[in-house]
Scaffold this motif. Structure first.
Motif, PDB file in Angstrom:
ATOM      1  N   VAL A  97     119.713  17.861  33.173  1.00 45.47           N
ATOM      2  CA  VAL A  97     119.276  19.158  33.993  1.00 45.47           C
ATOM      3  C   VAL A  97     118.966  19.743  32.607  1.00 45.47           C
ATOM      4  O   VAL A  97     119.085  20.411  31.624  1.00 45.47           O
ATOM      5  CB  VAL A  97     120.174  19.883  34.170  1.00 45.47           C
ATOM      6  N   LEU A  98     117.756  20.552  32.924  1.00 46.06           N
ATOM      7  CA  LEU A  98     116.700  22.056  31.829  1.00 46.06           C
ATOM      8  C   LEU A  98     116.755  22.821  31.973  1.00 46.06           C
ATOM      9  O   LEU A  98     118.143  24.031  33.174  1.00 46.06           O
ATOM     10  CB  LEU A  98     115.631  21.377  32.094  1.00 46.06           C
ATOM     11  N   LEU A  99     117.462  23.410  30.905  1.00 44.54           N
ATOM     12  CA  LEU A  99     117.625  25.664  30.896  1.00 44.54           C
ATOM     13  C   LEU A  99     116.621  25.809  30.787  1.00 44.54           C
ATOM     14  O   LEU A  99     115.136  25.298  31.320  1.00 44.54           O
ATOM     15  CB  LEU A  99     118.124  26.127  29.579  1.00 44.54           C
ATOM     16  N   ASP A 100     116.053  26.424  31.540  1.00 49.01           N
ATOM     17  CA  ASP A 100     115.675  27.961  31.626  1.00 49.01           C
ATOM     18  C   ASP A 100     115.804  29.181  31.224  1.00 49.01           C
ATOM     19  O   ASP A 100     116.462  29.672  30.722  1.00 49.01           O
ATOM     20  CB  ASP A 100     114.959  28.045  33.220  1.00 49.01           C
ATOM     21  N   ASP A 101     114.656  30.280  31.607  1.00 50.44           N
ATOM     22  CA  ASP A 101     114.804  31.766  30.650  1.00 50.44           C
ATOM     23  C   ASP A 101     115.766  32.314  31.747  1.00 50.44           C
ATOM     24  O   ASP A 101     117.139  33.297  30.352  1.00 50.44           O
ATOM     25  CB  ASP A 101     113.906  31.704  30.767  1.00 50.44           C
ATOM     26  N   ASP A 102     116.902  32.454  32.348  1.00 51.49           N
ATOM     27  CA  ASP A 102     117.458  33.119  32.987  1.00 51.49           C
ATOM     28  C   ASP A 102     119.113  31.987  31.754  1.00 51.49           C
ATOM     29  O   ASP A 102     119.948  33.100  31.875  1.00 51.49           O
ATOM     30  CB  ASP A 102     118.150  32.792  34.788  1.00 51.49           C
ATOM     31  N   ASP A 103     119.187  30.911  31.993  1.00 51.30           N
ATOM     32  CA  ASP A 103     120.122  30.292  31.046  1.00 51.30           C
ATOM     33  C   ASP A 103     119.777  31.500  29.316  1.00 51.30           C
ATOM     34  O   ASP A 103     121.232  31.250  29.619  1.00 51.30           O
ATOM     35  CB  ASP A 103     120.012  28.756  30.935  1.00 51.30           C
ATOM     36  N   LEU A 104     119.052  30.925  28.637  1.00 47.66           N
ATOM     37  CA  LEU A 104     118.425  31.683  28.178  1.00 47.66           C
ATOM     38  C   LEU A 104     119.280  33.425  28.060  1.00 47.66           C
ATOM     39  O   LEU A 104     120.613  33.259  26.451  1.00 47.66           O
ATOM     40  CB  LEU A 104     117.474  31.925  27.395  1.00 47.66           C
ATOM     41  N   ASP A 105     118.999  33.970  28.586  1.00 52.08           N
ATOM     42  CA  ASP A 105     119.238  35.807  29.203  1.00 52.08           C
ATOM     43  C   ASP A 105     121.063  35.607  28.812  1.00 52.08           C
ATOM     44  O   ASP A 105     121.686  36.206  28.532  1.00 52.08           O
ATOM     45  CB  ASP A 105     119.065  35.659  30.107  1.00 52.08           C
ATOM     46  N   GLU A 106     121.549  35.044  29.718  1.00 59.13           N
ATOM     47  CA  GLU A 106     123.039  34.016  30.134  1.00 59.13           C
ATOM     48  C   GLU A 106     123.508  33.878  28.808  1.00 59.13           C
ATOM     49  O   GLU A 106     124.984  34.725  27.722  1.00 59.13           O
ATOM     50  CB  GLU A 106     123.533  33.357  30.872  1.00 59.13           C
ATOM     51  N   ILE A 107     123.370  33.016  28.048  1.00 55.60           N
ATOM     52  CA  ILE A 107     123.845  32.870  26.673  1.00 55.60           C
ATOM     53  C   ILE A 107     123.776  33.949  25.558  1.00 55.60           C
ATOM     54  O   ILE A 107     124.944  33.523  25.035  1.00 55.60           O
ATOM     55  CB  ILE A 107     122.714  31.386  26.070  1.00 55.60           C
TER      56      ILE A 107
END
Length: 433
Positions: A97-107
């Motif tokens: 599964v790929l990450l998206d920009d929302d995931d980067l913001d959460e990280i």
């Protein structure tokens, strides 16, 4: 009888029946031989893993990817428009599964994370000397986790992820193929990378060689800094599609002295990532997975040697019981002359220990001799691409521990016959025919 006399007598009596003792020693030999080899295998692998961690781990970064799904429902899953995008190519670490920009913001919002660098999926077709012909092109695999830590360098420097200059760290076996005299001669030179864009048009980019790396368990393929990675990813991205990333690299800030990242800092970040269905792994975690699998295999092999030792212990019991029976009158004579029950018990127990020492020592020495030769042959042959790996590493402490354990097994096996000898009545023993 003095203690020294008891030891001397026990050693001499152990060889009264040479054939019987030899067979018992051989049975212990098998267990000692196998156990010494498996212990050396575990030591060699763990030593190599420790070296890898020391050489490539910075200790302050985490590779982050979506947590593996725990859905156990039968049949196909219902469509969820908000679910993460699936990767068309296998994710080397995650669940596909790929990450998206929302995931980067959460990280980035996680306490303890200073910076997040996404790793975008790219495909490089070939590498060649700058301006080289088609015949000088070679296939090249790019390591997507090259920014997680350091390379185990033969020559040159580490990648500078903040540099605008396109940089690459090449594996050592590309030095000769690309026409360089040696690793040092390749540093500072430029090579050309070929790839295809989203329209399948052939493109290329020049990158500077800043380092030459040894092959390791994790550092497979070439490493590139962010500049060429972004250029290739931009060209290969499909217009109109949202940006997605195979993994992200989280750089941590520590609470230790001088901002050092402590294990507690890493664990705290991992827990916060887990709360948003993400997984963080350090270099140590990734190598630990490999180590766990290998240790499991070593455990199975060690189990066979333990079974051999258990079988050998019955041989010791049989050998000493027969010795007690054959020497009944001798035991009665010794006790009639004043030898205590404890001395008789010690005499027969020491016979078992002598047999255990012989079997374990000979087995360990044979394992060291044969294993050293095998390790040298493997290092020069099938394992030549993993420099620094000694597949069978004989630690003197471990070898001594194996010998002592087998001597203990032998002693415990000799307890029953020794007790029987110690408890015999001297008058009845002297009458024994």
């Amino acid at each position: 009888m003095r203690t020294a006399d008891v030891i001397t007598s026990a050693t001499r009596n152990a060889f009264r029946s040479k054939l019987r003792t030899t067979l018992t020693v051989l049975s212990l030999f098998v267990g000692a031989f196998t156990l010494t080899l498996t212990t050396a295998l575990g030591t060699g692998v763990n030593d190599y893993v420790s070296k890898q961690v020391d050489s490539i781990s910075t200790g302050d970064v985490l590779v982050v990817f979506p947590a593996a799904s725990t859905d156990t429902t039968d049949g196909p899953n219902p469509y969820d428009p908000d679910q993460r995008q699936q990767s068309s190519t296998p994710n080397p670490l995650g669940s596909g599964v790929l990450l998206d920009d929302d995931d980067l913001d959460e990280i980035a919002a996680v306490d303890g994370v200073d910076r997040v660098d996404p790793v975008r999926p790219i495909a490089v077709d070939w590498v060649a000397p700058s301006g080289g012909s088609d015949d000088e092109r070679f296939e090249l695999e790019v390591n997507p986790t090259s920014s997680i830590g350091r390379s185990d360098l033969v020559a040159g420097d580490q990648l500078d992820q903040a540099s605008d200059t396109a940089q690459i760290v090449l594996p050592e076996d590309y030095v000769d193929a690309l026409g360089f005299a040696d690793a040092d001669a390749a540093i500072g030179e430029t090579v050309e990378l070929g790839y295809r864009d989203a329209t399948q048009a052939d493109l290329s980019i020049d990158v500077e060689i800043v380092g030459i790396a040894r092959t390791s368990l994790l550092a497979t393929g070439a490493g590139m800094n962010q500049a060429p990675t972004d250029a290739i990813a931009d060209a290969q991205s499909i217009p109109g599609q949202p940006d997605v990333y195979i993994i992200a690299v989280a750089f941590l800030g520590g609470t230790g002295p001088g901002g050092e990242v402590t294990p507690d800092d890493v664990d705290a970040v991992k827990q916060q990532l887990a709360d948003v269905e993400l997984t963080g792994m350090t270099v140590e975690d990734q190598l630990g997975v490999i180590q766990t699998v290998i240790n499991g295999i070593i455990g199975v092999l060690s189990a066979f040697s333990v079974i051999a030792l258990l079988a050998a212990s019955f041989g010791i019991v049989n050998t000493l019981l027969m010795s007690v029976q054959e020497r009944t009158r001798e035991i009665g004579l010794m006790k009639a002359m004043g030898m205590s029950n404890g001395k008789v018990f010690s005499l027969f127990s020491l016979e078992a220990v002598v047999i255990g020492f012989l079997g374990s020592a000979i087995g360990a020495l044979a394992a060291i001799g044969l294993g050293t030769g095998i390790a040298s042959a493997l290092s020069a042959g099938p394992l030549a691409d993993l420099p620094g790996l000694t597949i069978l590493l004989f630690d003197p402490v471990n070898v001594i521990a194996v010998i002592l354990v087998i001597m203990l097994v032998a002693f415990l096996s000799g307890v029953l016959p020794a007790r029987r000898a110690a408890r015999q009545d001297p008058i009845d023993s002297l009458r024994y025919e």
